[in-house]
Design a protein around this motif. Structure first.
Motif, PDB file in Angstrom:
ATOM      1  N   UNK A  80       0.790  -1.239   0.000  1.00  0.00           N
ATOM      2  CA  UNK A  80       0.000   0.000   0.000  1.00  0.00           C
ATOM      3  C   UNK A  80       0.822   1.289   0.000  1.00  0.00           C
ATOM      4  N   UNK A  81       1.916   1.345   0.741  1.00  0.00           N
ATOM      5  CA  UNK A  81       2.719   2.576   0.738  1.00  0.00           C
ATOM      6  C   UNK A  81       3.421   2.779  -0.599  1.00  0.00           C
ATOM      7  N   UNK A  82       3.800   1.682  -1.234  1.00  0.00           N
ATOM      8  CA  UNK A  82       4.386   1.781  -2.578  1.00  0.00           C
ATOM      9  C   UNK A  82       3.326   2.229  -3.581  1.00  0.00           C
ATOM     10  N   UNK A  83       2.093   1.766  -3.407  1.00  0.00           N
ATOM     11  CA  UNK A  83       1.001   2.192  -4.290  1.00  0.00           C
ATOM     12  C   UNK A  83       0.802   3.709  -4.173  1.00  0.00           C
ATOM     13  N   UNK A  84       0.828   4.220  -2.945  1.00  0.00           N
ATOM     14  CA  UNK A  84       0.705   5.676  -2.741  1.00  0.00           C
ATOM     15  C   UNK A  84       1.864   6.387  -3.421  1.00  0.00           C
ATOM     16  N   UNK A  85       3.045   5.868  -3.250  1.00  0.00           N
ATOM     17  CA  UNK A  85       4.236   6.460  -3.869  1.00  0.00           C
ATOM     18  C   UNK A  85       4.077   6.502  -5.393  1.00  0.00           C
ATOM     19  N   UNK A  86       3.576   5.431  -5.978  1.00  0.00           N
ATOM     20  CA  UNK A  86       3.376   5.385  -7.426  1.00  0.00           C
ATOM     21  C   UNK A  86       2.354   6.435  -7.875  1.00  0.00           C
ATOM     22  N   UNK A  87       1.297   6.622  -7.099  1.00  0.00           N
ATOM     23  CA  UNK A  87       0.294   7.641  -7.445  1.00  0.00           C
ATOM     24  C   UNK A  87       0.944   9.022  -7.429  1.00  0.00           C
ATOM     25  N   UNK A  88       1.670   9.326  -6.358  1.00  0.00           N
ATOM     26  CA  UNK A  88       2.309  10.641  -6.236  1.00  0.00           C
ATOM     27  C   UNK A  88       3.317  10.856  -7.364  1.00  0.00           C
ATOM     28  N   UNK A  89       4.090   9.836  -7.681  1.00  0.00           N
ATOM     29  CA  UNK A  89       5.067   9.975  -8.774  1.00  0.00           C
ATOM     30  C   UNK A  89       4.378  10.123 -10.130  1.00  0.00           C
ATOM     31  N   UNK A  90       3.228   9.479 -10.316  1.00  0.00           N
ATOM     32  CA  UNK A  90       2.504   9.640 -11.590  1.00  0.00           C
ATOM     33  C   UNK A  90       1.980  11.068 -11.729  1.00  0.00           C
ATOM     34  N   UNK A  91       1.545  11.654 -10.617  1.00  0.00           N
ATOM     35  CA  UNK A  91       1.116  13.053 -10.638  1.00  0.00           C
ATOM     36  C   UNK A  91       2.306  13.956 -10.957  1.00  0.00           C
TER      37      UNK A  91
END
Length: 191
Positions: A80-91
């Motif tokens: 889950x924390x990596x998923x959040x990181x991926x969202x932020x990096x995609x933004x």
């Protein structure tokens, strides 16, 4: 007998969306829309309605695009924390590539004066907050979230941080600074 539309509805909607995105709602005139979409005024009204109705459709189109982006980014990791990181990096990638955000523009230009737009933006923000909160609760359950912060409040903070990523890129046009802003946001999760 009515004439068939001689244009692709979705393609022209994206063109209108991009115009609103670049100029803002208030600065975009019907003449701008007619010229940019390269369709006559009556066809524009028949297909999309007035300027406000076209803007609402354009904003909806943009939100659908962002929903797909967040979902795709989140699915890159089962953690889950990596998923959040991926969202932020995609933004971050979007902010650097697009250097603008119709959602962010709309918050600052219309959210205090247009109740329909405000409602759409609020609903979408809460949808993003719910996604982050769900991921944060999963991280708390699996022990990867060490922070004592309330997940809902942290989710709100992260979503508002997405706006700061766009703000940084729009104001300074500095990819390195924008990436640093994103990394600080990511680092704030467990602090």
């Amino acid at each position: 007998m009515p004439r068939n539309k001689e244009f692709d509805y979705d393609e022209k909607l994206v063109t209108a969306r991009d115009l609103f995105w670049k100029k803002g709602y208030n600065a975009t005139t019907m003449n701008d829309l007619v010229d940019t979409l390269a369709i006559n005024r009556s066809s524009l009204y028949l297909a999309y309605g007035n300027k406000h109705e076209l803007f609402i459709k354009s904003l909806g189109n943009y939100i659908q695009q962002k929903d797909k982006q967040y979902s795709h980014a989140a699915k890159k990791s089962k953690k889950p924390l990596e998923a959040i990181r991926h969202i932020i990096l995609s933004v971050t990638v979007s902010a650097i590539k697009d250097t603008n955000c119709l959602f962010t523009n709309s918050v600052f230009e219309l959210a205090t004066t247009d109740t329909e737009v405000s409602s759409i933006l609020r609903k979408q923000t809460l949808k993003a907050v719910d996604l982050f909160e769900q991921l944060l609760n999963q991280a708390k359950a699996d022990g990867s979230l060490k922070s004592s912060k309330e997940p809902r409040a942290l989710a709100h903070y992260l979503v508002s941080g997405l706006v700061s990523i766009y703000n940084t890129q729009i104001l300074f046009n500095d990819a390195a600074l924008t990436k640093q802003t994103a990394e600080i946001l990511i680092g704030s999760i467990n602090n």
